[in-house]
Design an enzyme around this catalytic site. Sequence first.
Site, PDB file in Angstrom:
ATOM      1  N   HIS A   1     -54.433  60.538  15.705  1.00 49.97           N
ATOM      2  CA  HIS A   1     -53.094  60.005  15.446  1.00 49.97           C
ATOM      3  C   HIS A   1     -52.102  61.112  15.060  1.00 49.97           C
ATOM      4  CE1 HIS A   1     -55.463  56.372  15.723  1.00 49.97           C
ATOM      5  NE2 HIS A   1     -56.264  56.898  14.804  1.00 49.97           N
TER       6      HIS A   1
ATOM      7  N   HIS B   1     -61.454  60.781  12.653  1.00 50.52           N
ATOM      8  CA  HIS B   1     -60.780  59.506  12.380  1.00 50.52           C
ATOM      9  C   HIS B   1     -61.295  58.878  11.091  1.00 50.52           C
ATOM     10  CE1 HIS B   1     -58.747  58.855  16.335  1.00 50.52           C
ATOM     11  NE2 HIS B   1     -59.630  59.772  16.687  1.00 50.52           N
TER      12      HIS B   1
ATOM     13  N   GLU C   1     -54.304  57.112   7.829  1.00 54.10           N
ATOM     14  CA  GLU C   1     -55.371  57.778   8.582  1.00 54.10           C
ATOM     15  C   GLU C   1     -54.876  59.108   9.149  1.00 54.10           C
ATOM     16  OE1 GLU C   1     -56.797  55.568  11.931  1.00 54.10           O
ATOM     17  OE2 GLU C   1     -58.208  57.131  12.514  1.00 54.10           O
TER      18      GLU C   1
ATOM     19  N   GLU D   1     -65.911  58.642  12.743  1.00 51.63           N
ATOM     20  CA  GLU D   1     -65.167  57.751  11.855  1.00 51.63           C
ATOM     21  C   GLU D   1     -65.770  58.000  10.478  1.00 51.63           C
ATOM     22  OE1 GLU D   1     -62.639  55.856  12.588  1.00 51.63           O
ATOM     23  OE2 GLU D   1     -62.780  55.250  14.696  1.00 51.63           O
TER      24      GLU D   1
HETATM   25 ZN   LIG Z   1     -58.286  56.500  14.390  1.00 53.72          ZN
END
Ligand SMILES: [Zn+2]
Length: 290
Positions: free
Chosen positions: A85, A177, A122, A255
Amino acid sequence: MIRRPLIATILACSGLGVAACGGAGQATDVRAATGRVAADAAPGEGQSRTAAIGAGKVSERADGAPSSHADKPLAGKVIVIDPGHNGGNYKHPEIINKPVNVLTKRKPCDTTGTATNDGYSEAAFTWDVSTRLAKLLRAEGATVKLTRKNNTSVGPCITQRAAIGNNAEADAAISIHGDGAPASGHGFHIIMPKKINGPVDPVVNDSRKLGIAVRNAFHSGTGQPYSTYIGKNALDFRSDLGGLNLSSVPKVFIEVGNMRNSGDAAKMKSPQFRQKAAAALAKGITNYVS
Ligand SMILES: [Zn+2]
C-alpha cells in the site's frame, strides 16, 4: 492485508471506506531517501549479522578487522522489498481503483490497506518494517530496492510492484503486509505463488523455499504464532495476487499479523516488535539466498 474474495475479509477492510491491500506509484531505489546505513548504525543489526554469519565464520584480515566477504554475507545479492500500500492511496481513489490485469483476473491498481481499530495504518506499518529491513540487509552487503520511496504518495500499482523485482533481477523479493481479518483471528502467515501458466511458474518452487525460510525465521525470531484463521502452518498459496502472478523472481508475501485483533495490533504498534520482525525477516531472506 491482501484483498481476498472472502466476505469476512471484505467486511474487515470496509472500515476504511476503501478496499484494502493494493498500491500505485513508481519504481524507486530509495537508498538516497533512507540513507545508506553504516554497519554499526541500526539497533538489532549486529544481532542479525551475527546470526546470519554464524559463530566462528568471520575471517580476519591482517589488521584484525573482519574481511569484507565474511562481514557482508549478502554482497552481490539483490533484494527487493515491497511495503504494501501507500499512505497517500486513500486520497486518490481515481488512481488506485483503476483496474489492472493480474493474469488470472482484473483487480484494482492498489488499495488503501487496513488499519488497527485506533487508526494505525497498514501502510505506515509496512513502510516502517520495510525500511528497518532494508537497513539490516544493506548492512549485510545486499543491494536493496524498495517499491516506493515514502509513505505519503500513491501506489505503485501491483503490476509495477512485481515489475520492480523483475527489472532488478532480484535474488529474492518480499511484500510486507498486515492483515484485516475478523478480530478473533491472530498470528502471521506467508503467501506463496501457484503455477498459473504464466511468468511466475518457473519460480514457484524457489518461492516456496523462500517462504519456508522466512516462515521459520519469523516464527523463531519474533515468537509470533502461526495464523489461526488462514493457511496451514502459516503457509498459504494463492493465484489471485498480481504481485505474485507477475513475478519472475522468487517472491513471497507476509501478513505479519491481524491488525483487527487486539493482541496483534498491540504488537504491530510497538517499534520494538517491528525491529524484531525486520531482523527475523532479514535472517529468513539471508538463509534463503546464501
Ligand atoms: Zn495489505
